[in-house]
Write a protein that holds these residues in place. Structure first.
Motif, PDB file in Angstrom:
ATOM      1  N   ALA B 299       1.166  -1.427  -0.154  1.00  0.00           N
ATOM      2  CA  ALA B 299       0.142  -0.234  -0.029  1.00  0.00           C
ATOM      3  C   ALA B 299       0.418   1.560  -0.032  1.00  0.00           C
ATOM      4  CB  ALA B 299      -0.602  -0.086   0.933  1.00  0.00           C
ATOM      5  N   MET B 300       1.818   1.082   0.565  1.00  0.00           N
ATOM      6  CA  MET B 300       3.180   2.727   1.261  1.00  0.00           C
ATOM      7  C   MET B 300       3.373   2.971  -0.259  1.00  0.00           C
ATOM      8  SD  MET B 300       3.675   2.784   4.942  1.00  0.00           S
ATOM      9  CE  MET B 300       4.121   1.040   5.718  1.00  0.00           C
ATOM     10  N   LEU B 301       3.847   1.398  -0.608  1.00  0.00           N
ATOM     11  CA  LEU B 301       4.591   1.933  -2.317  1.00  0.00           C
ATOM     12  C   LEU B 301       4.249   2.309  -2.977  1.00  0.00           C
ATOM     13  CD1 LEU B 301       7.207   0.717  -4.047  1.00  0.00           C
ATOM     14  CD2 LEU B 301       5.490  -0.949  -4.718  1.00  0.00           C
ATOM     15  N   ARG B 302       2.735   2.211  -3.081  1.00  0.00           N
ATOM     16  CA  ARG B 302       1.750   2.643  -4.577  1.00  0.00           C
ATOM     17  C   ARG B 302       1.189   3.691  -3.861  1.00  0.00           C
ATOM     18  NH1 ARG B 302      -2.973  -1.990  -5.440  1.00  0.00           N
ATOM     19  NH2 ARG B 302      -3.190  -1.162  -3.566  1.00  0.00           N
ATOM     20  N   ALA B 303       1.142   4.446  -3.083  1.00  0.00           N
ATOM     21  CA  ALA B 303       0.645   5.706  -2.463  1.00  0.00           C
ATOM     22  C   ALA B 303       1.274   6.915  -3.233  1.00  0.00           C
ATOM     23  CB  ALA B 303       0.735   5.852  -0.856  1.00  0.00           C
ATOM     24  N   VAL B 304       2.973   6.913  -3.690  1.00  0.00           N
ATOM     25  CA  VAL B 304       3.454   7.443  -3.786  1.00  0.00           C
ATOM     26  C   VAL B 304       4.026   7.405  -5.195  1.00  0.00           C
ATOM     27  CG1 VAL B 304       5.541   8.422  -3.962  1.00  0.00           C
ATOM     28  CG2 VAL B 304       5.463   7.106  -1.746  1.00  0.00           C
ATOM     29  N   PRO B 305       3.666   8.827  -5.673  1.00  0.00           N
ATOM     30  CA  PRO B 305       2.448   8.663  -7.225  1.00  0.00           C
ATOM     31  C   PRO B 305       4.548   8.664  -7.836  1.00  0.00           C
ATOM     32  CG  PRO B 305       3.077  10.873  -6.147  1.00  0.00           C
ATOM     33  CD  PRO B 305       3.321  10.489  -5.056  1.00  0.00           C
TER      34      PRO B 305
END
Lengths: 288, 465
Positions: B299-305
């Protein structure tokens, strides 16, 4: 403590189940009351044999089950298990069914490609010689191998049953492409084929029917097979029985697994009680 | 707590061996006589549970490796053949695949226990660091293992995660090719992942040895969180055996019951159906998700544009756990005496659960369907993207803001001077130092004269949950 572990396990299960909900816009599979469900479940052997017949006469003309050998059919809990033949390789049922099949092989004298009668060691042959042939015969679509199909689809045997009976007439306003069939249990996105009369395109988006298109035409029709035990060959019965058969194909050790599990749980519970009693005794004079 | 050894070799052979290789002494000091605080609750049993799980994974894994074929054309069918044609192969394989999930359940509980009771604080920083290394090795091993059945999720999960490395500037592309053994995930990738998956559990076992060694120097933390002074050792500790062998043993069996429910009655509940479809590089699954235990990090990996930014955030989320001993400024170990920190602890637990849930959802999907929102920068406010960002912020804030500041601001409750003070009041007795350790009731198990004292006159032990 046990409560806690259950709670953690439940939370974990919820987390993992969540992605399934986002998977696609298909109707949730109908719940069939199968005999193999639950911790005490057993396969209904007559149902497995009926399912095998449907599989062999209908499904097998397009679908393979590459992992299933004829000897598997006579293992314990399998469709043709007989306690008089504990070694499935000696089962006359498996031998007869295998002998009726033509297996591609190579003549050991000349090296020519030949067909020979099957043996119990052979796997059920693929209906197509290769993937290109399978696609060519099915409008470009590849009929999936059914060896692990109930594990590979959400809903398992219920999904197989639902898909086989799930071919309603397409709703008015849905354009079905040539060579495709509308099925309400098949995951897909129909929004670009949906244009109901008298509705603005923006509003039509909210009423897209659930389901998808697949290349398999409705495979079952009333009376397609003749069940030897006199069960009426309705589409409903055939779909239910072949669902059970494919559950066995996917997990031939399902019953062995559940029976072992019951013994393991009973053993561990007794063991836990014994160790807990020891714990109480050892700690009885120690404040902690 | 690792005082001088109390082992006395009795038989002639023991004396002979002890003078040459004191291995019986090592085992005796570590597993029999090891002085253990007597107030440990069931949250302390997960170390033992993890040891059993590691052994289970290694034993089942070695057997699976005997039957597995690490080749793209045969891997999927070889795993299925194990479950059909190998004797009890279905059981070995389901124990191994569910064992990975059990490993993470136990690891997360073990880590949260350390977090709650301040087990990472001086003098136990090295135990915590070794634990973080173990966690990192565990994630790597689990990821490599998930690729081996060569299903759709195996393949495309491996593609997503290795591509993460490719986001590193300048050298990323070269490292990616080196890691994959080619320009795409293919047979060389599978065979090296298999080799590494076989190697890493033994690295884990080695670090577990160091973890336990480092534990046995200062001794266990405990729910009260105070150090046990040398002169009170006899009063406040009990020998590991039989007191904790029996307590850990009970917890291990209860855990195995839960494990068995999954293995025997719902073995695929924790996996993904798509992984029973053989890998096909040309067909991407509609929704690629890792196994549940990696979802918070995913989730954290995907949250950053920005792709590389996402990689940094994901690795930082693990790196920050390493720094924990120096981020928490409070002198008080146990959250039992830190009322505010306790609330933040539970908020942090919820944060990780929410992040895990977000990792399983489509980023663009609305959190509350049907609620009108507006676009904020690159996504709808009412979407899992922004919920993940909020909770990613909370995750890092807990380590980087809350723990450093709270230690300086918070007024802790009075901490008992010794662990026996609350234990004895808890047990309802007036305590006292008790008599000498008689050893009469457990004679033979603990040697008389080993000197564990502190039996208050309390008949019924009180258990804490």
């Amino acid at each position: 403590m046990r409560k806690l572990i259950t709670a953690v396990a439940a939370a974990v299960a919820c987390l993992t189940a969540a992605p399934a909900l986002a998977a696609g816009g298909a109707e949730h599979p109908k719940d069939v009351k199968y005999s193999f469900e639950g911790p005490f479940g057993r396969f209904d052997q007559a149902q497995l044999q009926r399912g095998f017949k449907v599989y062999q006469e209908v499904c097998a003309s397009c679908h393979s089950t590459n992992l299933v050998a004829y000897r598997h059919l006579a293992m314990r809990n399998a469709p043709f298990w007989d306690e008089n033949y504990p070694n499935p390789n000696e089962s006359p049922y498996a031998r007869t069914i295998a002998a009726a099949a033509q297996i591609p092989d190579i003549d050991s004298e000349t090296g020519d490609a030949i067909l020979r009668p099957g043996t119990v060691a052979d796997r059920i042959p693929n209906p197509y010689p290769n993937e290109a042939a399978a696609r060519g015969a099915n409008g470009g679509a590849l009929p999936p191998d059914l060896s692990v199909i109930t594990k590979a689809r959400h809903g398992g045997a219920d999904y197989i049953y639902s898909l086989l009976i799930g071919y309603p007439n397409p709703p008015r306003g849905l354009t079905v492409p040539a060579g495709q069939y509308y099925n309400k249990y098949y995951a897909g996105d129909l929004s670009s084929y949906w244009a109901p009369a008298g509705v603005e395109p923006e509003e039509a988006h909210d009423s897209v029917p659930k389901g998808g298109f697949l290349a398999m035409p409705p495979p079952l029709r009333e009376g397609q097979v003749t069940f030897d035990d006199g069960t009426p060959a309705t589409v409903n019965n055939m779909a239910r029985d072949v669902g059970a058969y494919l559950q066995w194909v996917t997990e031939p050790k399902l019953i062995e697994r559940k029976q072992t599990g019951l013994a393991v749980i009973i053993y561990l519970t007794l063991f836990a009680g014994l160790v807990y009693a020891s714990y109480r005794r050892i700690w009885r004079n120690v404040a902690h | 707590m690792s005082g001088h050894s109390t082992y006395i070799p009795k038989s002639g052979f023991e004396k002979w061996l002890d003078a040459r290789l004191p291995i019986i002494r090592l085992g005796y000091d570590a597993m029999v006589d090891y002085p253990t605080p007597r107030n440990l609750n069931y949250w302390w049993t997960f170390g033992g549970i993890l040891t059993v799980l590691l052994l289970t994974q290694i034993v089942t894994g070695v057997v699976l490796a005997m039957h597995y074929t690490a080749h793209v054309d045969h891997a999927f069918a070889s795993v299925e053949r194990i479950m059909r044609d190998v004797n009890y192969g279905w059981m070995i394989r389901y124990i191994h695949s569910n064992g990975a999930s059990m490993f993470f359940i136990a690891t997360y509980i073990h880590m949260f226990r350390g977090l709650y009771y301040g087990s990472y604080k001086a003098p136990r920083e090295v135990i915590w660091l070794l634990g973080c290394i173990l966690f990192f090795l565990l994630i790597a091993t689990a990821f490599l293992g998930y690729v081996l059945p060569w299903g759709q999720m195996s393949f495309h999960g491996a593609a997503v995660i290795t591509n993460v490395i490719g986001a590193v500037p300048v050298v990323g592309g070269s490292i990616l090719t080196w890691l994959q053994g080619g320009f795409a995930i293919d047979n060389p990738t599978l065979s090296r992942f298999f080799a590494l998956h076989y190697l890493m559990p033994f690295m884990i076992a080695g670090v577990v040895g160091l973890h336990i060694w480092a534990l046995h120097v200062p001794g266990n933390n405990n729910p009260v969180g105070v150090l046990i002074p040398q002169d009170l050792q006899r009063r406040d500790t009990v020998p590991f055996h039989p007191y904790y062998t029996v307590k850990d043993g009970f917890a291990i069996i209860v855990f195995l019951i839960m494990f068995s429910v999954f293995v025997f009655f719902n073995p695929n509940a924790l996996g993904h159906a798509d992984n029973y479809i053989p890998a096909n590089p040309l067909v991407t699954p509609a929704h690629i998700v890792p196994e549940w235990y990696l979802l918070p990090f995913y989730a954290m990996l995907r949250a950053v544009p920005d792709k590389f930014g996402g990689v940094i955030v994901m690795f930082a989320s693990i790196a920050v756990i390493f720094a924990l001993p120096w981020l928490d400024t409070s002198k008080v170990r146990s959250n039992r005496y830190r009322p505010v920190a306790k609330q933040f602890f539970w908020l942090f637990v919820v944060t990780t659960l929410v992040l895990g849930y977000c990792g399983g959802q489509l980023p663009d999907a609305p959190v509350i369907p049907g609620v009108e929102t507006f676009t904020l920068f690159d996504g709808q406010l009412n979407s899992y993207l922004w919920l993940t960002r909020l909770f990613t912020l909370m995750y890092f804030a807990y380590f980087l803001v809350v723990l450093p500041l709270l230690g300086l601001k918070e007024t802790p409750l009075p901490v008992p001077p010794t662990i026996s003070a609350p234990v004895l009041s808890h047990a309802g007795g007036d305590g006292g130092d008790g008599g000498a350790y008689g050893g009469s009731t457990h004679g033979g198990v603990v040697k008389p004269g080993a000197g564990y004292a502190g039996r208050p006159a309390v008949a019924e032990p009180e258990r804490r949950g």
